[in-house]
Design an enzyme around this catalytic site. Structure first.
Site, PDB file in Angstrom:
ATOM      1  CG  ASP A   1      21.655 -36.090   6.308  1.00  0.00           C
ATOM      2  OD1 ASP A   1      21.746 -36.999   7.145  1.00  0.00           O
ATOM      3  OD2 ASP A   1      20.736 -35.978   5.509  1.00  0.00           O
TER       4      ASP A   1
ATOM      5  CE  LYS B   1      20.018 -38.905   3.415  1.00  0.00           C
ATOM      6  NZ  LYS B   1      19.163 -37.620   2.900  1.00  0.00           N
TER       7      LYS B   1
END
Ligand code: ADP
Ligand code: ASP
Ligand code: MG
Length: 814
Positions: A677, A681
């Protein structure tokens, strides 16, 4: 003396006829009245249908005839409960004649324009008789006069031209000796010089009234209909349309020429030169002011008075180099059309004279093409011009205003707002007098175009935003609640009218073109139709609303895969789903390209740092010419929560479980704990900084145990956390020994990005990061030593929802 005309709806039921009679009684206290009436609402269409059915040998014509009969009988009986015999016997006679005519058509299989006029004339003959006789039954001074004995025309059936000298004389002669206070005249119908039945064209009762008003030089002509005047645009298609109080003859003529059905276009002509004002009024709401059409000067701030539309338009294009500079070419073209009795609604010609474009009615297109191809056969054979091209399924929209010529930029505004909403313009015309600007567009875009233009020219103060939300889990639900709460604020303070038009979860979806009521949206959604991603897209596309935004509040790849489809329809996207922006670089680039090409913003602020303004800030830096040297960040609210709560007195498993329970991790915690994750980003930030990277290019050193990395289910993964507690405690112990805090750090520098767990020493900006906070430090050319820092809660349903909301509002302010 006054002339009043009542349209189909106004005389469409016994109740409405009673309203009409009341209005007449009121007016007759001070004036002698001439009252022109249409056929009972819908009857002209039914008569034509019966005629077509009979012509096609369909027995169904009898059924149609019977509905016409029943409708009239019912109205007569309801209006005259005690004394209907005299009226019924007249009605019966007329209906028998009508039935014989239909039988005749059925027998010979033929319905000529002449017979068609005879057929439709029954509508007005019946309505005028019924109304006049009902008034007589009630003791009023009323009588009916057949307008066919007054209005004389040529034999151009279905749209005959009036012979004014005979007609005016007839009307004056009749009214000179008429004794009754109220004279009822059937509208629309007339007779030729040799006594054939003719009509004045569909909607022609307005015209009848104007002819009579002009012949008698009355003071005003009142047109009573089913709406409170001539509206700023078609009220059936634009809810925000409102009645125009005052309008000039020219403007009214232009609006009706371009489709404002409330007034039949030729109506203005007879009264214009005599300066007789036309007052449009609503039979159903007699107290509403309505619209006054006159020569009076109008004080208004807006140069645009109204917008209208005509459907069923075909565009004929004639082009070829052989047309350039040849005199008489247009003459031949228009003569041909005139011979075929084809009405040209709009003309455009390129300045090179290389092509001429004509807008005509769809149904005449084939006829026009055949005639023109014959007339220009020679030129076509020699290759000087191309055979004529026909495009159908089009509509004309027109902006109208006497004062437009004195204002610059109106067409610019018109075309740019249409363009922004992906409405393709096929042809444009502007009269030299600049009283109108017309555009030909696809029929399917008409509603959107009218709403867009109406908003642009008549509601400049509010902008309507239509939102379609997919995914109403934790975050989506908060978003809907926030929208509900802020709706009024947005309208009052930002002039944004935000409506949720579509909602979907994985099971159901609902739509409401007028905006879903948000008080009980959950109940509505639970009983909605079965959800489907493609179905949601198709419906959003079909609604074709201006300023549409698709909001993706899922973490679903299949949803992300549909973005391109949405953008191609000029539907903006707001997403917290990171999958699209962290997918293959080419896909990301392609979405950006589509967003630009179709003028559909693609916003994903919540992809990084939830509600924190990280991507927007980065975008502003780049757009203003700054360059990113490096980015250092803690971007995982979930990992921050985990490492802030994990120590030698807690268990790693328990902390991860708690993070999940409080909504800080994805449903599958491996996405957070593996660093994927965070990698996504920093990838998005790198890309937004202008660097072409892919997820594989990001260095990701995992802190998970071997077994944790290899686990192939969420449950297995949790088991490894229990089994490998010692591994996680050793990470903590090392950090503690070094007087450091554990933080999961993302870096981007020199075109390379990495993510991993780090021991952060005291004094570092990351050291004291609390709870689920995120922090981003941008080192740029303008911020070389002291970075620009953005810090705050970087996870949680409320802040993520508010980040999505901010993106939506950003589009509203566009
Ligand atoms: P009537 O039967 O009274 O002659 P029409 O149906 O011919 O009535 O005309 C009224 C209708 O015109 C309205 O109900 C409305 O749907 C339509 N219309 C289209 N454009 C406009 C407009 N700009 N203003 C008002 N009405 C319009
Ligand atoms: N009854 C005719 C029509 O429907 C004329 C009118 O209503 O104005 O076209
Ligand atoms: Mg009408």
């Amino acid at each position: 003396m006054k002339v009043l005309k009542f349209g189909g709806t106004s005389v469409g039921s016994s109740q409405n006829i009673n309203n009409v009679i009341n209005i007449l009684v009121n007016h007759s206290k001070t004036d002698t009245l001439v009252c022109v009436v249409s056929a009972v609402g819908g009857i002209t269409d039914k008569l034509l249908l019966a005629g077509k059915q009979a012509q096609n040998k369909e027995e169904a014509f009898i059924e149609t005839f019977n509905t016409i009969k029943t409708r009239h009988f019912e109205i007569v009986k309801e209006l005259n409960p005690n004394k209907s015999d005299n009226i019924l016997s007249f009605v019966e006679d007329k209906l028998n004649a009508l039935r014989s005519l239909l039988d005749g058509i059925f027998l010979i299989n033929e319905l000529s324009p002449k017979t068609s006029d005879k057929l439709v004339s029954f509508g007005e003959l019946l309505s005028s008789f019924i109304i006049a006789e009902t008034m007589k039954n009630r003791g009023l001074s009323a009588d009916v006069k057949n307008s066919q004995e007054l209005i004389v025309t040529n034999s151009n059936f279905t749209k005959a031209e009036v012979d004014y000298s005979i007609t005016n004389q007839n009307i004056r002669d009749y009214f000179k000796s008429a004794k009754q206070k109220i004279t009822i005249l059937p509208g629309f119908i007339s007779k030729s010089r040799i006594g054939e039945i003719t009509t004045l064209g569909r909607g022609g009762s307005d015209f009848t009234a104007a002819i009579v008003a002009a012949a008698l030089h009355v003071e005003t002509l009142e047109i009573w209909t089913d709406v409170s005047g001539m509206y700023t645009t078609n009220p059936k298609l634009v809810k925000q349309a409102y009645p125009i109080e005052r309008i000039s003859y020219q403007e009214a003529m232009e609006l009706s020429h371009f489709g404002a059905k409330v007034l039949y276009p030729p109506t203005v002509q007879p009264v214009l030169s005599l300066d007789i004002p036309i007052h449009i009024k609503n039979t159903l709401e007699p107290d509403a002011f309505g619209t006054v059409i006159s020569n009076e000067e109008i004080k208004s701030t807006s140069p645009v008075r109204g917008i209208s539309n005509i459907g069923n338009i075909a565009l004929l294009t004639l082009e070829g180099s052989g047309m350039v500079g040849i005199p008489g070419f247009s003459k031949r073209l228009f003569e041909t059309l005139s011979q075929e009795k084809i009405n040209v609604i709009m003309i455009t010609q390129a300045s090179s004279e290389h092509s001429i474009c004509l807008g005509i009615e769809d149904k005449e297109a084939e006829n026009a093409k055949a005639a023109i191809d014959v007339v220009f056969e020679n030129e076509i054979a020699l290759g000087k011009i191309e055979p004529i091209i026909i495009e159908t399924g089009l509509s004309i929209i027109a902006l109208v205003g006497d004062n437009m010529k004195n204002h610059q930029g109106i067409s610019g505004k018109m075309f740019s707002s249409l363009g922004k909403n992906n409405i393709n313009i096929r042809a444009i015309a502007q009269g030299a007098s600049e009283k109108n600007i017309t555009a030909v567009i696809d029929e399917k875009d008409v509603k959107k175009a009218l709403n867009t233009l109406h908003e642009q020219f008549f509601e400049t103060k509010t902008k309507q935003i239509n939102v379609f939300i997919t995914g109403v889990g934790n975050v989506g639900e908060r978003l809907v609640e926030q929208i509900k709460q802020q709706k009024k604020y947005l309208k009052d303070n930002l002039k944004i009218k935000l409506r949720v038009v579509g909602l979907s979860n994985s099971r159901h979806m609902i739509f409401d073109e007028d905006g879903i009521g948000l008080n009980n949206w959950k109940e509505q959604l639970a009983s909605g139709e079965k959800a489907s991603l493609q179905g949601f897209f198709e419906k959003t596309k079909a609604l074709n609303l201006r300023n549409s935004i698709f909001v993706d509040v899922t973490a679903n790849k299949d949803v992300a895969d549909l973005y391109a489809q949405y953008l191609r329809q000029s539907i903006a996207i707001v997403a917290c789903n990171k999958i699209a922006c962290s997918s293959d670089y080419n896909n990301y680039k392609d979405l950006k390209r589509l967003s630009l090409k179709y003028n559909a913003p693609f916003l994903f602020e919540t992809n990084v740092g939830a509600g924190l303004p990280i991507i927007d800030t980065l975008g502003n830096l780049i757009a203003s010419g700054d360059k990113v040297n490096s980015i250092q960040a803690v971007l995982s609210g979930s990992l921050n929560f985990v490492f802030n709560n994990f120590n030698d007195k807690t268990k790693f498993y328990d902390v991860v479980k708690q993070a999940g329970a409080e909504g800080y991790t994805e449903p599958d915690p491996r996405i957070d704990l593996s660093g994927v994750d965070v990698a996504r980003k920093i990838l998005i930030l790198a890309r937004e900084s202008g660097v072409a990277l892919n997820l594989e290019d990001i260095d990701n050193t995992s802190f998970l145990s071997e077994a944790g990395l290899k686990s192939d289910s969420v449950d297995d993964f949790y088991q490894t956390l229990i089994a490998d507690e010692a591994h996680y405690q050793s990470l903590y112990a090392s950090a503690k020994a070094n007087n450091c805090q554990l933080k999961y750090v993302a870096k981007f520098e020199n075109g390379k990005a990495s993510v991993g767990l780090q021991e952060i020493p005291e004094g570092h900006p990351f050291y004291n990061l609390e709870g689920s906070d995120n922090i981003v430090m941008f080192y740029t050319e303008r911020y070389p030593q002291q970075p620009m820092i953005i810090k705050g809660a970087g996870a949680g349903a409320d802040v993520t929802a508010s980040g999505l909301f901010a993106d939506i509002i950003r589009l509203g302010n566009d």
